[in-house]
Design an enzyme around this catalytic site. Structure first.
Site, mmCIF file in Angstrom:
data_model
loop_
_atom_site.group_PDB
_atom_site.id
_atom_site.type_symbol
_atom_site.label_atom_id
_atom_site.label_comp_id
_atom_site.label_asym_id
_atom_site.label_seq_id
_atom_site.Cartn_x
_atom_site.Cartn_y
_atom_site.Cartn_z
ATOM 1 C CB SER B 288 -0.952 0.196 1.460
ATOM 2 O OG SER B 288 -1.054 1.321 2.647
ATOM 3 N NE ARG B 327 -19.220 -3.490 -45.419
ATOM 4 C CZ ARG B 327 -18.941 -3.159 -46.060
ATOM 5 N NH1 ARG B 327 -18.334 -1.875 -46.342
ATOM 6 N NH2 ARG B 327 -18.470 -4.082 -47.186
#
Lengths: 472, 472, 472, 472
Positions: B288, B327
């Site tokens: 930490s 498409r």
């Protein structure tokens, strides 16, 4: 009779989907699970003969007061605790001794998970049947319009010609894919039976006092219950590891996507300005509250509505996999309603899509008219290929880009413009007669249709399902 | 060297995932597609021999300026138009005649779809390999802790005892399921080749001038390209019907869910108050910035991070199925980045989970201590079963509910309290010695572990994959 | 009486949520809209006086046959066409002349959108009221435990001490934020009135034959209807631009997130191994079907269940913004059921969270015990700060990392180990007595609690809402 | 220079979005946070004067090796631990004494959260600026086409006429709404500063040895840092309660939705068969790799691509609210990349939409032609209103439904058919000349445009932002 609120659920209202997964169906399925458990335990000698029969005869959704089940749900975070109490009471009223053997060794999750799987199985069966209908309808459409020329469209613009049959065949391939997954997932839906923490300990405890080989009997129990219910066996309880739910999620999302694709195309092709397809006008659908002339594409709208919701509902199912402990607090519970809704949406989409694909009205003349709308520019790809041999590929494409823009702007004939451009470059224009005919540039549309029709006719995908390691 | 921003992507940073799907990999894959196309066209006689070789020799991600590809992407909504230009220019510099035959008949989507499939294949291969590692690690853990008693937990509370081996075996079954799907999906990843609107028309046009049977040659083309690239064949182009992408979506979500389940459990079991497992402390992980004593469960956190994102990313893929035309405008384009991210997340999760499961530290003593924490209440299910014979099932459960609460409140021995309750009812207490021993109520935990280990050892799920109707 | 299936909806079953948004409520709201429209049109002189009264007197959810509404929904993709027919018939039976003036100029979306907004308003009112209750409950808890020391936890590990009051105050701040947004969104919920394509043309057409200034009257119409229904005015119809729905989506998701945070913490703190809080045991909640000793954290589970579903439901609402035309086909329709479900989930979460926060049982002794579990390592941050002056910050942190690990491994006293490490470095250990007392390292926990309590007491957030440009 | 892979991110590639939130920007923001912290601590007398200056002079993204940050990220699950180490080393190299005062009392989350907020602020500023541009462009379009008649479309079909100006004004109202929320959220973006568990304990500890009123100084610290960075103050640390992230999520999703709506409409209106609008052809956009004639609507496609992804990305942010503890394991971490991606998508959408709306080409003639396409049926709503007086409303609608269908089928004049129908009923046909003129049935389109233009011109929405209770 209890009726689901469905006026805000156009995706499945009126399709029969609600009844497959409503509370009545759920309670009926929970009863089926308890009967199957008792049946298997009878067979193994763990409970006395006759228990299952009594349970089956005594219990019914009508007997079990759902108001009290709802209270129980809020008191215990699952409906099974109250269900077992009510079931026990109903059986005890008939025969107190039998009541001692109901839900013997069971835990809430065994009953609820397996009941949910039964509802899913019923829903998938309906989906599969309606996909069969859609396959038939689409195959028929593809066959009939195998060579019907129409504009291929990409990014909203006319691209190159295709046939309506190929468009439909492409849809059909998607439906075949989805149907395969529905069948595969249906065949693999497993029983869920593990006891309080997945060790089958209480089932074993009860067996100890009743049979010689309690371990053998208890190991066999989940398999017997699975067989009894027509569900798949599984190596180990899956209370905390939800891959069967994930398979359902992926399958239902795929069903929605495939059918949503078809419906989205129908919406485009139904536009007032396009009008190449229309929903069956005789079906009395599509009225507007304000505009008398409207004939809205209703079925396509309903299918799209389902398709727009399924990815979100199923994402909850996927997200509920990464949860804690032998049974999670909230993760498991968050699956139920989205699963119910996803099943309703998939059934609704399949029912509506089956009707849509079976009754679609097609207008080949309108397609032909539309195809000529760009005065040949729709086949400039072909022209470009022809000219590439003369001026090089890059140059040919640039020449056509300029020429099609100029022809569109001026209204002049495209071939004249091209001819002029070629002359400017000192190139003799080749004979291009007929090159601009869109119906002469359909590529392999027709043989591709045949390929899909052959696939649709093939029986093999219903043959067998490969077991996952550990499924039994 | 270009480097992905990854400091906000703990789910895959440092796992090698980025490189598999970054722009360099994409451009390399697009080149592979063009080479494979040229190779197949050479074989069919549509382009002259030697084209593929020149393309392969000339083109490389280094040669193609990605800055210009980005410009091209914003100008044309896909990176292929500029890619083909740059590729053509690179080849032309070497041999202008060859440049005429590059991307012959191709369309943007053919190149991009197939390149994306190649990236997906590479990613799935890594995922499968890491899942193999996880299977080995988990199988080892399950074997070693087959009989290690530990608390089964449901809804955050101690439920009944289980063994840590069964907990791990349940995880393992999930990984086996996911691995099966990864392999199945990998084997089915198809080539995408259809030309501008899925009719193969331009490919056919080019073939006409070169070969005797242009239709036959062009029909064979997609299959040859598929074979060349090690991809599956497909009956019909899938530009507009995205079931292969849906299969990827479901598979990646399932991988995330299964691994996320394991990691979530590790996080719970690592809690300061539980401490039954810990990540390998020698690996130097978990510091930490503020608190010197901290040894955070880092790998589990990273895997959970991936699992929390995958359902959303894949939901975009499912939602992109219901789109318009041959498409779509936006629907197709919306797939790319979520697919890339989903692949990164799945690779990252698999790499981190493989390391996590292979190095997890287990503390059986802590498990034993925790197991006794409720002073026997954890086996009250068993006690309840024993007493059911004396006072009836319902009564037995009520008695135990009251007794465990009273024992917890007062600190008295549970058996004493039960004994007292029974006496009050005028029932002679049976001999319950040993009933409260949690280690004597493990159910079938151990044989269930064996079942999963057998499944993990079975080779059959890698055997073959059932074709979908229409796959070829 | 029609009853919603709720046995799979633990997130809202039994909370009264279903009734707020069910079909009966919807039909009642649609009637309210028609009455308000007629009232406004009367006021403007567009329809004769008395129409609204007749409609209000004649129509009721009971009169309108929902079975036929469902049929109509499937026939027209919205329930309003059939609703208007049935309403007209009901009114006509009473007075045919009046029936001519019902829904005059209206379109389906006007009625349905506004009815949905009314349901949302009712639901938000309940949510706001329950958040008020939660604010009161949390403020009380924060006040009582302002200085109760407890372990702060990050990444599942003990980090540094805090107070339970600060933990609760942090939750409370979240609830204040959510309540602000609920009130703001509620106040801005707008009427939806635009006619068939948002031009108000039919309303204008009807006004032409009745009043002198038809344009003025028709421009005023939406505002009058808004006032009549207690809804916000809006510059322009929003049939196709769904920012009001987006505001609802964001608000409901935030409510779920804030309450889900509280519930998730309650689940962690309720774990058997932690046991620092518990749900009210007197409420009779938390029984298990199998395990007599279980007292499951039920309310927290129910709230988490809601929180896990809200992001997905609301994502459908956000996704339904990007749709085509003056009214979309499928996009609009896909909003309804997710909105209903999101409202149910938010109401359910608020009701359950209000009860949870108002009845939570807290165990300060258990907190104190847990706080000392790491034998002082939980304050190694403080120790590190103290030593930084002696050996430098980096060195101090490294020394503490080594020392806490060594102390944990060996069971030795942390200060002894630190002392030894310092000596090795030739540093004289300072007086560290009392440094390891967790209750002496609470930082500003208590004054921070006061800040939030002051904010909770402040009335200003209910004051007024800033108008968006264009709201009127 | 490090470059993001963007070839699969058409939604933001080439828009400048990547640079705002890439790793370089993140590291620069983290440095800004440390400098602001030191500045505030200097002001309070907690660290010696001059520290901030040294940090600002020494640190830069170039100095800090991002490769090591990535390693650190995988080792500690956040990039801050390694960042602080590298920063400390860089400062120490310059002045070791100063290094002791860097990040004094800080925790990883303070630095990373605040840095992310700074990136969000930068991104929102760009979004707001581009929305201003879009407002200007749309206002201009709305003004110019205030009275340009065009077909209103619902469910894909011609509904009633409207004006293109009203269509644009409706879009504009959406953009005004979104801009309001962007500004509001931007103004409320808070600093995140709480220390390891939100108690500010380490900050207090350091203050104790330096100042007389350490409590007062430490309580003031977060506010000073907020002021220094131009961020909002907040009553209490929000490490674990993520409402500020939820506000961002809702805002970004709304931006995407509003812009996506516009783009979706542009795509429809650009269709080859409709062609009423087109993207600026001079911009050189829209080329296809295969089809020379193509001029694809690129900008609209890019905006839709963003809109399709934002709901999913932001759903992860909402889902990350319901997480455990003072700092969660995985929940917090899962926010980062989706937040980055959501910011990129919103910036990309705003940039592309600003360009799109500022350069859209409109074809009023085409609109006029299309409007007459249904030979008057588009105003049958009006005809229906006229006939209602003669035959009753219901009868009038039925008559028109039949007549429009018959006219469409037969090609006959609609008024003739209506006339015939009326005669059959024995009703004298009224004078309907001119009733079928679509341009005479525009309702209030024009005054509604004026309303929105007035709203767009009003300055008040930028005035002030109402504080949430507890914001300071």
């Amino acid at each position: 009779v209890s009726r689901e609120s469905d006026l805000l659920a156009p995706a499945w209202a009126g399709t029969g989907a609600a009844e497959i997964v409503d509370d009545r169906a759920l309670v009926a399925a929970m009863i089926r699970v308890e009967v199957a458990l008792a049946t298997a335990q009878e067979e193994l000698g763990v409970v006395p003969a006759g228990v299952a029969k009594v349970v089956a005869a005594t219990a019914s959704p009508e007997v079990l007061d759902t108001g009290r089940l709802t209270e129980g749900l809020r008191a215990t975070a699952n409906p099974v605790v109250a269900f077992v109490d009510l079931l026990g009471a109903a059986v005890a009223e008939h025969d107190p001794a039998v009541a001692e053997h109901v839900h013997r060794g069971g835990t809430s999750q065994d009953v609820l998970d397996t009941a949910l799987v039964l509802l899913a199985a019923d829903a998938l069966d309906v989906v599969a049947a309606r996909l069969d209908t859609a396959v038939a309808g689409l195959a028929d459409l593809a066959r009939r319009h195998r060579g019907t020329p129409t504009a291929g469209r990409t990014l909203t613009q006319h691209a190159v010609p295709t046939t309506f049959g190929l468009k439909v065949a492409t849809w059909l391939q998607g439906v075949l894919d989805a149907r395969y997954r529905v069948r595969e997932t249906r065949a693999r839906l497993p029983v869920s039976l593990g006891g309080a923490a997945g060790t089958l300990a209480a089932y074993l405890e009860h067996a100890r006092s009743a049979v010689d080989d309690p371990v053998g009997a208890t190991l066999a129990l989940p398999d017997l219950v699975a067989d009894e219910l027509g569900l798949a066996r599984r190596a180990v309880p899956w209370h905390g590891v939800r891959t069967p739910v994930a398979d359902l999620a992926g399958t239902l999302a795929e069903v929605g996507g495939v059918l949503g694709k078809i419906a989205t195309d129908v919406l485009v092709l139904s536009r007032t300005e396009i009008g190449e397809v229309a929903e069956d006008p005789t079906a009395g659908r599509g009225a507007s509250s304000a505009m008398p002339q409207k004939a809205n594409p209703v079925l396509a709208t309903l299918v799209v509505t389902a398709a727009r919701q399924l990815p979100a509902q199923t994402s909850v199912l996927f997200a509920s996999m990464a949860v804690e402990d032998e049974r999670s607090a909230g993760g498991w519970h968050a699956e139920w309603q989205p699963l119910r809704e996803a099943l309703r949406l998939a059934v609704g989409a399949a029912v509506n899509a089956a009707e849509l694909t079976g009754s679609l009205s097609v207008d080949p003349e309108r397609m032909a008219t539309t195809l000529h709308r760009t005065d040949g520019a729709i086949v400039s790809e072909r022209l470009s290929a022809r000219l590439a041999g003369l001026v090089g590929r890059k140059e040919a494409k640039a020449l056509l880009t300029a020429s099609t823009a100029e022809a569109a702007r001026s209204g002049r004939d495209l071939l004249d413009v091209v001819d002029e451009h070629l002359r400017t470059r000192g190139v003799d224009a080749p004979d291009l007669d007929g090159t601009l005919d869109p119906t002469a540039y359909l590529g392999l549309a027709e043989p591709l249709v045949d390929r899909v029709l052959a696939a649709a006719a093939a029986p093999h995908d219903s043959a067998h399902v490969e077991p996952i390691a550990g499924d039994r």
